[in-house]
Enzyme design. Sequence first.
Site, PDB file in Angstrom:
ATOM      1  N   PRO A   2       0.841  -1.215   0.000  1.00  0.00           N
ATOM      2  CA  PRO A   2       0.000   0.000   0.000  1.00  0.00           C
ATOM      3  C   PRO A   2       0.871   1.259   0.000  1.00  0.00           C
ATOM      4  O   PRO A   2       1.812   1.360   0.778  1.00  0.00           O
ATOM      5  CB  PRO A   2      -0.773  -0.103   1.323  1.00  0.00           C
ATOM      6  N   GLU A   3       0.559   2.173  -0.902  1.00  0.00           N
ATOM      7  CA  GLU A   3       1.269   3.447  -0.937  1.00  0.00           C
ATOM      8  C   GLU A   3       0.316   4.527  -0.416  1.00  0.00           C
ATOM      9  O   GLU A   3      -0.768   4.239   0.068  1.00  0.00           O
ATOM     10  CB  GLU A   3       1.734   3.735  -2.377  1.00  0.00           C
ATOM     11  N   ARG A 105       1.609 -11.225   5.377  1.00  0.00           N
ATOM     12  CA  ARG A 105       3.048 -11.269   5.669  1.00  0.00           C
ATOM     13  C   ARG A 105       3.385 -10.798   7.084  1.00  0.00           C
ATOM     14  O   ARG A 105       4.531 -10.829   7.485  1.00  0.00           O
ATOM     15  CB  ARG A 105       3.809 -10.484   4.600  1.00  0.00           C
ATOM     16  N   ARG A 141      22.120  15.607  -4.172  1.00  0.00           N
ATOM     17  CA  ARG A 141      21.936  14.161  -4.278  1.00  0.00           C
ATOM     18  C   ARG A 141      22.088  13.689  -5.708  1.00  0.00           C
ATOM     19  O   ARG A 141      21.426  14.163  -6.596  1.00  0.00           O
ATOM     20  CB  ARG A 141      20.555  13.762  -3.725  1.00  0.00           C
TER      21      ARG A 141
END
Length: 260
Positions: A2-3, A105, A141
């Site tokens: 799930p995001e 899980r 970055r």
Amino acid sequence: MPELPEVETLCRQLKTILPGEEILRIEILDARLGTIEGLVGRRVEAVKRRGKFLQICISGGLTAELHLRMSGRLFWQKGGVPPFPSYSRLVIAFPAGTLILIDPRRFATFTVQPVSSAPALVEDPLGGLSARRLREIARTRRRPVKSFLMDQRLIAGIGNIYACEILFAAGIDPRRPSSGLSPAEWRKVAKMSVAILERAVACRGTTVSDWRDLFGCSGTNQDHLAVYARQGEICRRCGGKIERITQGGRGTWFCPSCQQ
Ligand SMILES: [Zn+2]
């Protein structure tokens, strides 16, 4: 996994049911969740989201915090009697029905405490992202821009599916170093992040494997995916072919001609 849109979907659905409801009973079906005490007899005051944490505010100043991790989902069952679905780990009974945490899980966490332990966020994409802020953070970055978007310490809740879709919508090659994007490109990323995630929320999430909303229904955002899991298929924008590469151990899908 799930995001952010999936967690926001659950949050919005829970808001229509839980506030005002009294907690009648809690059953822990998986000891790995630990003990949960002091909730029975209290009322839900509000449901909120912070990043990918769902927060249930409970009378008496307690906050129950749920993180779905890899495979967790919530299911609302009318009536509170078994049988519960397979892989149920936690059952919370209310007068209106029963909230069930399903989690094959078993990585999902549920904690109850006086104050939130969810980390403070740099940016929440559904609140609108600042292109200037993104560019500032990215300046030093060199990691690919796709990994940057997926860094949960920087931006909450963008996982693999939405990172691929955002970069396609913004026309940016996922392999480019984050430090190399122009201000105009960051504006596109910021704008498309909000657009892609808002559409996913409106569609109640993306069901490409096992995602279901609170009422057991699939989301519909998978019908809108432009690149994710479409390797070898035709790009709907340019007619070229969608490609798949591997970045940081995860699949990345993109259109080499639309994304520069
Ligand atoms: Zn294309």
